[in-house]
Design a protein around this motif. Structure first.
Motif, PDB file in Angstrom:
ATOM      1  N   VAL A  64       5.706  22.819 -11.801  1.00 29.27           N
ATOM      2  CA  VAL A  64       6.536  21.647 -12.066  1.00 29.27           C
ATOM      3  C   VAL A  64       7.420  21.413 -10.857  1.00 29.27           C
ATOM      4  CG1 VAL A  64       8.233  20.594 -13.592  1.00 29.27           C
ATOM      5  CG2 VAL A  64       6.502  22.144 -14.542  1.00 29.27           C
ATOM      6  N   GLY A  65       7.262  20.229 -10.259  1.00 25.44           N
ATOM      7  CA  GLY A  65       8.056  19.853  -9.104  1.00 25.44           C
ATOM      8  C   GLY A  65       9.325  19.147  -9.536  1.00 25.44           C
ATOM      9  N   LEU A  66      10.408  19.423  -8.816  1.00 28.53           N
ATOM     10  CA  LEU A  66      11.712  18.832  -9.111  1.00 28.53           C
ATOM     11  C   LEU A  66      12.279  18.234  -7.834  1.00 28.53           C
ATOM     12  CD1 LEU A  66      14.236  18.520 -11.014  1.00 28.53           C
ATOM     13  CD2 LEU A  66      14.944  20.792 -10.188  1.00 28.53           C
ATOM     14  N   ARG A  67      12.868  17.058  -7.967  1.00 28.72           N
ATOM     15  CA  ARG A  67      13.583  16.412  -6.868  1.00 28.72           C
ATOM     16  C   ARG A  67      14.708  15.582  -7.470  1.00 28.72           C
ATOM     17  NH1 ARG A  67       8.714  12.183  -5.770  1.00 28.72           N
ATOM     18  NH2 ARG A  67       9.368  10.618  -7.289  1.00 28.72           N
ATOM     19  N   VAL A  68      15.584  15.071  -6.620  1.00 31.55           N
ATOM     20  CA  VAL A  68      16.649  14.178  -7.063  1.00 31.55           C
ATOM     21  C   VAL A  68      16.353  12.806  -6.490  1.00 31.55           C
ATOM     22  CG1 VAL A  68      19.111  13.641  -6.861  1.00 31.55           C
ATOM     23  CG2 VAL A  68      18.374  15.990  -7.348  1.00 31.55           C
ATOM     24  N   ASP A  69      16.135  11.851  -7.375  1.00 29.06           N
ATOM     25  CA  ASP A  69      15.840  10.482  -6.954  1.00 29.06           C
ATOM     26  C   ASP A  69      17.111   9.667  -6.730  1.00 29.06           C
ATOM     27  OD1 ASP A  69      13.107  10.931  -7.026  1.00 29.06           O
ATOM     28  OD2 ASP A  69      12.883  10.180  -9.071  1.00 29.06           O
ATOM     29  N   ARG A  70      18.166   9.985  -7.477  1.00 32.07           N
ATOM     30  CA  ARG A  70      19.433   9.265  -7.334  1.00 32.07           C
ATOM     31  C   ARG A  70      20.562  10.216  -7.685  1.00 32.07           C
ATOM     32  NH1 ARG A  70      22.987   7.644 -10.378  1.00 32.07           N
ATOM     33  NH2 ARG A  70      24.456   6.025  -9.911  1.00 32.07           N
ATOM     34  N   LEU A  71      21.582  10.249  -6.840  1.00 30.96           N
ATOM     35  CA  LEU A  71      22.748  11.096  -7.087  1.00 30.96           C
ATOM     36  C   LEU A  71      23.996  10.241  -7.011  1.00 30.96           C
ATOM     37  CD1 LEU A  71      23.901  13.921  -7.579  1.00 30.96           C
ATOM     38  CD2 LEU A  71      23.874  14.270  -5.091  1.00 30.96           C
ATOM     39  N   GLY A  85      10.868  18.859  -3.810  1.00 33.68           N
ATOM     40  CA  GLY A  85      11.533  19.867  -3.001  1.00 33.68           C
ATOM     41  C   GLY A  85      11.601  21.244  -3.624  1.00 33.68           C
ATOM     42  N   ARG A  86      11.367  21.343  -4.906  1.00 38.75           N
ATOM     43  CA  ARG A  86      11.432  22.640  -5.596  1.00 38.75           C
ATOM     44  C   ARG A  86      10.297  22.712  -6.594  1.00 38.75           C
ATOM     45  NH1 ARG A  86      15.139  26.984  -6.360  1.00 38.75           N
ATOM     46  NH2 ARG A  86      15.057  27.841  -8.453  1.00 38.75           N
ATOM     47  N   LEU A  87       9.710  23.888  -6.696  1.00 37.51           N
ATOM     48  CA  LEU A  87       8.631  24.107  -7.660  1.00 37.51           C
ATOM     49  C   LEU A  87       8.991  25.254  -8.583  1.00 37.51           C
ATOM     50  CD1 LEU A  87       5.433  23.873  -5.441  1.00 37.51           C
ATOM     51  CD2 LEU A  87       6.307  22.160  -7.031  1.00 37.51           C
ATOM     52  N   ALA A  88       8.634  25.108  -9.836  1.00 37.89           N
ATOM     53  CA  ALA A  88       8.785  26.164 -10.829  1.00 37.89           C
ATOM     54  C   ALA A  88       7.459  26.319 -11.552  1.00 37.89           C
ATOM     55  CB  ALA A  88       9.886  25.810 -11.824  1.00 37.89           C
ATOM     56  N   ARG A 118      26.863  19.652  -7.449  1.00 39.73           N
ATOM     57  CA  ARG A 118      26.583  18.570  -6.482  1.00 39.73           C
ATOM     58  C   ARG A 118      25.891  19.126  -5.243  1.00 39.73           C
ATOM     59  NH1 ARG A 118      27.280  13.688  -5.228  1.00 39.73           N
ATOM     60  NH2 ARG A 118      28.557  13.167  -7.024  1.00 39.73           N
ATOM     61  N   THR A 119      26.372  20.240  -4.724  1.00 37.75           N
ATOM     62  CA  THR A 119      25.763  20.852  -3.543  1.00 37.75           C
ATOM     63  C   THR A 119      24.302  21.206  -3.812  1.00 37.75           C
ATOM     64  OG1 THR A 119      27.890  21.683  -2.767  1.00 37.75           O
ATOM     65  CG2 THR A 119      25.915  22.783  -1.919  1.00 37.75           C
ATOM     66  N   ALA A 120      24.039  21.784  -4.978  1.00 37.50           N
ATOM     67  CA  ALA A 120      22.657  22.137  -5.345  1.00 37.50           C
ATOM     68  C   ALA A 120      21.791  20.889  -5.449  1.00 37.50           C
ATOM     69  CB  ALA A 120      22.643  22.913  -6.654  1.00 37.50           C
ATOM     70  N   LEU A 121      22.312  19.839  -6.056  1.00 36.95           N
ATOM     71  CA  LEU A 121      21.545  18.599  -6.216  1.00 36.95           C
ATOM     72  C   LEU A 121      21.275  17.922  -4.879  1.00 36.95           C
ATOM     73  CD1 LEU A 121      23.295  17.201  -9.405  1.00 36.95           C
ATOM     74  CD2 LEU A 121      21.003  18.206  -9.258  1.00 36.95           C
ATOM     75  N   GLU A 122      22.238  17.976  -3.977  1.00 39.60           N
ATOM     76  CA  GLU A 122      22.058  17.345  -2.669  1.00 39.60           C
ATOM     77  C   GLU A 122      20.874  17.945  -1.909  1.00 39.60           C
ATOM     78  OE1 GLU A 122      25.986  17.895  -1.033  1.00 39.60           O
ATOM     79  OE2 GLU A 122      26.672  15.931  -1.785  1.00 39.60           O
ATOM     80  N   ARG A 123      20.571  19.200  -2.153  1.00 38.65           N
ATOM     81  CA  ARG A 123      19.430  19.850  -1.500  1.00 38.65           C
ATOM     82  C   ARG A 123      18.088  19.221  -1.888  1.00 38.65           C
ATOM     83  NH1 ARG A 123      20.927  26.103  -2.835  1.00 38.65           N
ATOM     84  NH2 ARG A 123      22.956  26.111  -1.803  1.00 38.65           N
ATOM     85  N   LEU A 124      18.067  18.557  -3.023  1.00 38.53           N
ATOM     86  CA  LEU A 124      16.801  18.012  -3.540  1.00 38.53           C
ATOM     87  C   LEU A 124      16.717  16.493  -3.468  1.00 38.53           C
ATOM     88  CD1 LEU A 124      16.301  20.247  -6.706  1.00 38.53           C
ATOM     89  CD2 LEU A 124      15.305  20.532  -4.431  1.00 38.53           C
ATOM     90  N   VAL A 125      17.701  15.852  -2.841  1.00 39.16           N
ATOM     91  CA  VAL A 125      17.704  14.396  -2.758  1.00 39.16           C
ATOM     92  C   VAL A 125      16.520  13.920  -1.920  1.00 39.16           C
ATOM     93  CG1 VAL A 125      18.954  12.375  -1.891  1.00 39.16           C
ATOM     94  CG2 VAL A 125      20.183  14.173  -3.124  1.00 39.16           C
ATOM     95  N   VAL A 126      15.827  12.925  -2.457  1.00 39.81           N
ATOM     96  CA  VAL A 126      14.707  12.300  -1.738  1.00 39.81           C
ATOM     97  C   VAL A 126      15.292  11.279  -0.779  1.00 39.81           C
ATOM     98  CG1 VAL A 126      12.684  10.834  -1.983  1.00 39.81           C
ATOM     99  CG2 VAL A 126      13.136  12.608  -3.674  1.00 39.81           C
ATOM    100  N   GLU A 127      14.942  11.395   0.477  1.00 44.37           N
ATOM    101  CA  GLU A 127      15.447  10.465   1.505  1.00 44.37           C
ATOM    102  C   GLU A 127      14.570   9.241   1.575  1.00 44.37           C
ATOM    103  OE1 GLU A 127      18.305  10.894   3.138  1.00 44.37           O
ATOM    104  OE2 GLU A 127      18.635  12.801   2.161  1.00 44.37           O
TER     105      GLU A 127
END
Length: 146
Positions: A85-92, A14-17, A137-146
């Protein structure tokens, strides 16, 4: 090396750097050393927490400590190179997060490296686990993988 079915693509994140390799990233074998990719992972995730989540690394009451990490390597990279570099959240969870990260060259949308690491959020002074602050938490929720 994993087969192609296991190699993530850039659309999985969801995010690239952008990261530029450095001269000293190469090892004696002429490619970016495996340990350097963990530095890229750490820098990209923490930059996101600072910029988007409001993490105060110098004076905040809560910090994130790495408690687990892993990485798979698919293709070599050598200096000089510009990487995505791609970033996502696999588990929150309530006190922890597991990030998924992938590294991509500018020539391919298939990962040359992919991995994960987990942060547990702790009180800066006591080092006891604590709830993830609302802004983070709000920032991390934006990157959660569904």
């Amino acid at each position: 090396m994993a087969d192609n079915a296991e190699i993530p693509t850039i659309s999985d994140y969801g995010r690239l750097a952008t990261v530029t390799t450095r001269w000293n990233d190469n090892d004696v074998y002429g490619h970016v050393n495996n340990a350097v990719f963990y530095e890229y992972f750490d820098s990209v995730a923490n930059s996101y927490l600072i910029e988007v989540g409001g993490l105060d690394i110098h004076g905040g009451d809560v910090i994130g400590l790495v408690v687990e990490s892993g990485c798979r390597y698919h293709a070599p990279v050598e200096y000089p190179a510009t990487l995505r570099v791609g970033l996502r959240v696999d588990r929150l969870g309530n006190r922890s997060v597991t990030y998924g990260l992938g590294v991509f060259t500018t020539e391919s949308d298939d990962a040359v490296v992919h991995g994960y690491f987990s942060h547990v959020f702790v009180d800066r002074d006591t080092r006891r686990p604590t709830a993830i602050p609302d802004g983070i938490r709000t920032a991390l929720e934006r990157l959660v993988v569904e």
